[in-house]
Design a protein around this motif. Structure first.
Motif, short mmCIF file in Angstrom:
data_model
loop_
_atom_site.label_atom_id
_atom_site.label_comp_id
_atom_site.label_asym_id
_atom_site.label_seq_id
_atom_site.Cartn_x
_atom_site.Cartn_y
_atom_site.Cartn_z
N SER A 188 0.83 -1.21 0.00
CA SER A 188 0.00 0.00 0.00
C SER A 188 0.86 1.26 0.00
O SER A 188 0.42 2.33 -0.43
CB SER A 188 -0.94 0.00 1.21
OG SER A 188 -0.22 0.11 2.43
N GLU A 283 -0.18 -1.47 -8.49
CA GLU A 283 -0.77 -0.75 -7.36
C GLU A 283 -1.69 -1.68 -6.58
O GLU A 283 -2.55 -2.33 -7.15
CB GLU A 283 -1.59 0.44 -7.85
CG GLU A 283 -0.80 1.60 -8.38
CD GLU A 283 -1.72 2.75 -8.73
OE1 GLU A 283 -2.52 3.16 -7.86
OE2 GLU A 283 -1.68 3.22 -9.88
N GLU A 285 -4.81 -2.13 -4.77
CA GLU A 285 -6.08 -1.42 -4.66
C GLU A 285 -6.77 -1.70 -3.34
O GLU A 285 -7.54 -0.87 -2.85
CB GLU A 285 -7.00 -1.84 -5.80
CG GLU A 285 -6.61 -1.28 -7.15
CD GLU A 285 -7.69 -1.49 -8.17
OE1 GLU A 285 -8.16 -0.50 -8.74
OE2 GLU A 285 -8.06 -2.65 -8.41
N THR A 504 -7.18 10.04 -5.58
CA THR A 504 -7.52 8.81 -4.86
C THR A 504 -7.19 8.97 -3.38
O THR A 504 -6.12 9.48 -3.03
CB THR A 504 -6.75 7.60 -5.43
OG1 THR A 504 -7.12 7.43 -6.80
CG2 THR A 504 -7.08 6.34 -4.68
N THR A 506 -7.33 6.92 0.62
CA THR A 506 -7.31 5.57 1.18
C THR A 506 -7.55 5.59 2.69
O THR A 506 -7.40 6.62 3.36
CB THR A 506 -5.96 4.86 0.93
OG1 THR A 506 -5.00 5.28 1.91
CG2 THR A 506 -5.43 5.17 -0.46
N TYR A 548 -7.24 -2.81 3.89
CA TYR A 548 -6.81 -1.58 3.23
C TYR A 548 -7.76 -1.29 2.07
O TYR A 548 -8.08 -2.18 1.28
CB TYR A 548 -5.38 -1.74 2.72
CG TYR A 548 -4.92 -0.68 1.75
CD1 TYR A 548 -4.61 0.60 2.17
CD2 TYR A 548 -4.77 -0.98 0.39
CE1 TYR A 548 -4.17 1.57 1.28
CE2 TYR A 548 -4.32 -0.02 -0.51
CZ TYR A 548 -4.03 1.25 -0.06
OH TYR A 548 -3.60 2.21 -0.95
N ARG A 550 -9.12 1.72 -1.05
CA ARG A 550 -8.89 2.94 -1.82
C ARG A 550 -10.20 3.40 -2.44
O ARG A 550 -11.04 2.58 -2.81
CB ARG A 550 -7.89 2.70 -2.96
CG ARG A 550 -6.53 2.29 -2.52
CD ARG A 550 -5.48 2.48 -3.60
NE ARG A 550 -5.93 2.34 -4.96
CZ ARG A 550 -5.15 2.56 -6.02
NH1 ARG A 550 -3.91 2.96 -5.83
NH2 ARG A 550 -5.60 2.41 -7.24
N THR A 552 -11.27 6.14 -5.47
CA THR A 552 -10.92 7.13 -6.47
C THR A 552 -12.13 8.02 -6.72
O THR A 552 -13.23 7.53 -7.01
CB THR A 552 -10.48 6.46 -7.78
OG1 THR A 552 -9.28 5.73 -7.54
CG2 THR A 552 -10.21 7.50 -8.86
#
Length: 718
Positions: A188, A283, A285, A504, A506, A548, A550, A552
């Motif tokens: 992350s 990445e 996500e 984005t 998180t 975790y 995210r 956007t």
């Protein structure tokens, strides 16, 4: 003053960069403009006390985020009695962890590879082939090494955060064990995953420990000896031993060799240069921490498996194509280690019939509801406990002890046999195993810039660059959660060095079905609290699992931020408890060196350090904002063995002032004596690739010989 960041890279569209020269930029870190000093905020006494109370309740106890009750939970996969991700062509080959205790890293990487392969197959069906699964090979060495290495200068103000070694053994990090959640922390943050070719699982010297086998004439008995050989001399050495009637076979890459005096130990080189730290390929996500599988009564008696967890694991496998990393008790957690067959049968069917603490990490790739209980060990243990599961059903599990279908260094003679009698490296694990724990999956963006719903790639998007604004880099053994009935929130405050756009945001959650709201405020120097500025963006999401996450923003909601502008990302989390009441949540990563689960690191001379500076993170309870540095200091004073990180809130920021960044890159390149360019687009023809690296990583990548997929990204403190 903030420290200048070395070799900070940028990333462009994976599809576009495959056809273009790679661009290498070094981005200098800036001094984050803080909010009004903490003295202008509330004195924080009530907020500090709330966190101290939470710590007093949770430290020393293993918190579990999920209820494992089965009441009212039905089997959601009754129509799918068996499933195998290998049949989908999205499982990478079995590997061998060799001499090191890195099973956790192999488990996480295997799960990551399956997730990435599933995404590639879905997005690029015309170019995806069975060979793709063999070609994708991510580095366990990179993950294991940087998990137990403190953040280098490239981390800016967070330099020094993480594990610091006091060991005389430079390779001690590889033998500490670990948790798959460590991979979430690193990925992350943009630290990995990277291709195996960049950080191959071997020592730099290329020294291999080989077995020497010779049989006496007329006897089937053989004697086995071990000898160290340089890999570039292996073939000639094998011919030499063959002339003497001996077989020389590579076994594993050496951790150490005897010194010239025959008694001292010389360690081989498994460490990696700091320049490899801020390299990444795909990445992350999101990650999902799934419900615990084992259900126990109040007195600790095993009560069966959780149907909720069963459904979750099967959904990740069948519906999302994600392999599931997990831990269990194996009895022999390293290849070649003398263990026990008390729990595993000659059919390679494993059943831990007692609630024993997990000692090994593996990866679930399938299931069979009808796998016979009779294939497991039979009879009873010394205490009268049955060694046979109470019912049919088992998980198909990928191990990291090698396979006879693979070549060195991933060869091994372990696991279920295939139709040719070769041990494959897989085994069956009973649904009723009483040691299964730590179930987690990963979700990756394989396009790098594939954040538009319509997957439209534009020249404008390809020209943009991004970095990650963040302050949490410490691997954690647990989290400290604050639960309040009154409204609470957490925030991180960042400052733009160049003209940019925030796209984005998180967070990390600890409870299932958590509702999260994200608010982005543009701040002025006079603003005392993160919410005192101008609200520029708001978004909401509900996350089924902890982990975790995210989000956007919609394209028209991206927030332009000018150079020198300070902005705050405020995260509010809320969940509904079993009694129907609403609870607000905040959580931070912590590492408790007094806990038994951190004992290997502690005994090896490792210390975990959190770098928490004023003006980075803020916590709010009941409308009262307090600088997190004040709270973290109070927590540390009350719990000397524990360290607490900043809040896990990040912002992915696109740089729009490319000219200024290029100028900084050229200046940094001149200072470092390199032109900062890498023009080889790398390997991987037919699949989307990206090779975009930071200046100081150019030589490293060049030495790796045309590395495919390698990407370096910006990490910044204040």
């Amino acid at each position: 003053m903030a420290k200048k960041s070395a070799a900070q890279g940028v990333m462009r569209s994976a599809v576009q960069t495959a056809a273009r020269d790679a661009l290498s930029l070094a981005l200098a870190a800036s001094l984050a403009v803080c909010l009004t000093p903490a003295s202008a905020l509330a004195d924080g006494g009530a907020v500090v006390d709330a966190w101290l109370s939470a710590a007093a309740e949770q430290l020393g106890a293993q918190d579990t985020a999920y209820s494992t009750a089965n009441a009212g939970v039905e089997d959601a996969f009754a129509d799918t009695p068996s499933f195998d991700l290998r049949d989908e062509g999205v499982v990478s080959p079995v590997k061998n962890q060799g001499v090191w205790g890195t099973c956790w890293g192999f488990s996480a990487i295997a799960a990551a590879e399956a997730s990435i392969l599933s995404e590639l197959k879905q997005k690029y069906p015309d170019t995806y082939t069975e060979e793709t699964a063999r070609e994708l090979d991510l580095s366990e060495r990179h993950l294991a090494y940087f998990t137990y290495s403190s953040a280098p200068a490239a981390a800016g103000a967070q330099e020094g955060e993480g594990y610091r070694s006091g060991s005389d053994d430079p390779n001690a990090a590889f033998n500490l064990g670990g948790y798959m959640v460590y991979a979430t922390t690193l990925f992350s943050a943009g630290v990995g995953p990277v291709p195996e070719t960049l950080a191959p699982y071997k020592n730099d010297e290329g020294i291999i420990v080989c077995t020497v086998t010779s049989a006496e004439e007329g006897s089937s008995d053989s004697e086995v000896a071990y000898v160290a050989v340089y890999e570039d001399q292996l073939e000639s050495k094998q011919e030499e031993y063959a002339r003497s009637g001996q077989d020389l076979s590579p076994y594993y890459y050496a951790a150490s060799v005897a010194g010239e005096d025959g008694s001292s130990i010389e360690h081989t080189t498994w460490s990696l240069p700091d320049e490899a730290w801020n390299l990444s390929t795909f990445e992350l996500e999101g990650s999902n921490i799934l419900p615990e599988m084992c259900v126990f009564d109040a007195d600790g008696t095993y009560a069966g498996y959780s149907q909720e967890a069963m459904n979750a694991v099967k959904s990740e496998l069948r519906d999302h194509g994600r392999a599931v990393s997990m831990s269990y008790y194996s009895g022999d957690p390293m290849p070649g280690q003398e263990g026990t067959d008390e729990f595993i049968s000659e059919n390679w069917a494993h059943y831990t019939y007692a609630p024993i603490e997990a000692d090994h990490a593996v990866t679930i790739v399938g299931w069979d509801d009808n796998y016979p209980a009779g294939n497991f060990n039979q009879g009873t243990a010394d205490d009268g406990t049955s060694r046979t599961p109470p019912g049919n059903g088992a998980w198909l599990v990928k191990n990291s002890w090698g396979s006879e279908t693979e070549e060195f260094p991933n060869a091994g003679s372990w696991g279920v046999e295939d139709e040719n009698g070769n041990h494959t490296g897989y085994f069956w694990l009973s649904y009723y195993d009483q040691s299964i724990t730590a179930l987690e999956t990963f979700d990756f963006d394989v396009d790098s810039y594939g954040y538009h719903a319509d997957d439209a790639y534009s020249e404008e998007k390809d020209a943009n660059m991004f970095w990650i604004d963040q302050y949490n880099l410490m691997p954690a053994t647990n989290v400290l959660a604050l639960r309040t009935a009154e409204e609470s929130a957490a925030a991180n405050v960042f400052t733009a060095e160049y003209d940019c756009t925030v796209r984005t945001l998180t967070c990390e959650t600890t409870q299932p079905n958590t509702a999260v709201s994200y608010d982005l405020y543009l701040l002025d120097a006079a603003d005392a609290a993160p919410t005192d500025g101008t609200l520029a963006a708001h978004a909401e999401a509900v996350y089924e699992y902890g982990g975790y996450h995210r989000l956007t923003l919609d394209r028209d909601a991206w927030v332009p931020v000018g150079a020198g502008q300070t902005y705050a990302v405020v995260v509010t989390q809320q969940c509904v408890d079993e009694d129907g009441s609403a609870t607000y949540l905040q959580s931070v990563a912590m590492n408790d060196s007094s806990r038994d689960d951190d004992a290997p690191a502690r005994e090896a001379g490792f210390e975990c350090v959190a770098v928490v500076n004023e003006g980075e993170s803020y916590t709010c309870v009941g409308g009262e904002w307090v600088d997190w540095a004040q709270v973290a200091g109070a927590l540390k004073a009350a719990n000397e063995s524990v360290v607490f990180d900043n809040f896990p809130i990040k912002a992915f920021v696109e740089i729009t002032d490319a000219a200024a960044v290029q100028a900084a890159a050229e200046a940094d390149a001149g200072a470092s004596g390199t032109d900062g360019m890498l023009t080889d687009a790398g390997e991987g023809e037919g699949m989307p690739v990206a090779v975009v690296v930071g200046v100081a990583a150019v030589a490293l990548l060049a030495a790796a010989g045309g590395v495919a997929y390698a990407v370096a990204r910006r990490r910044r403190g204040k």
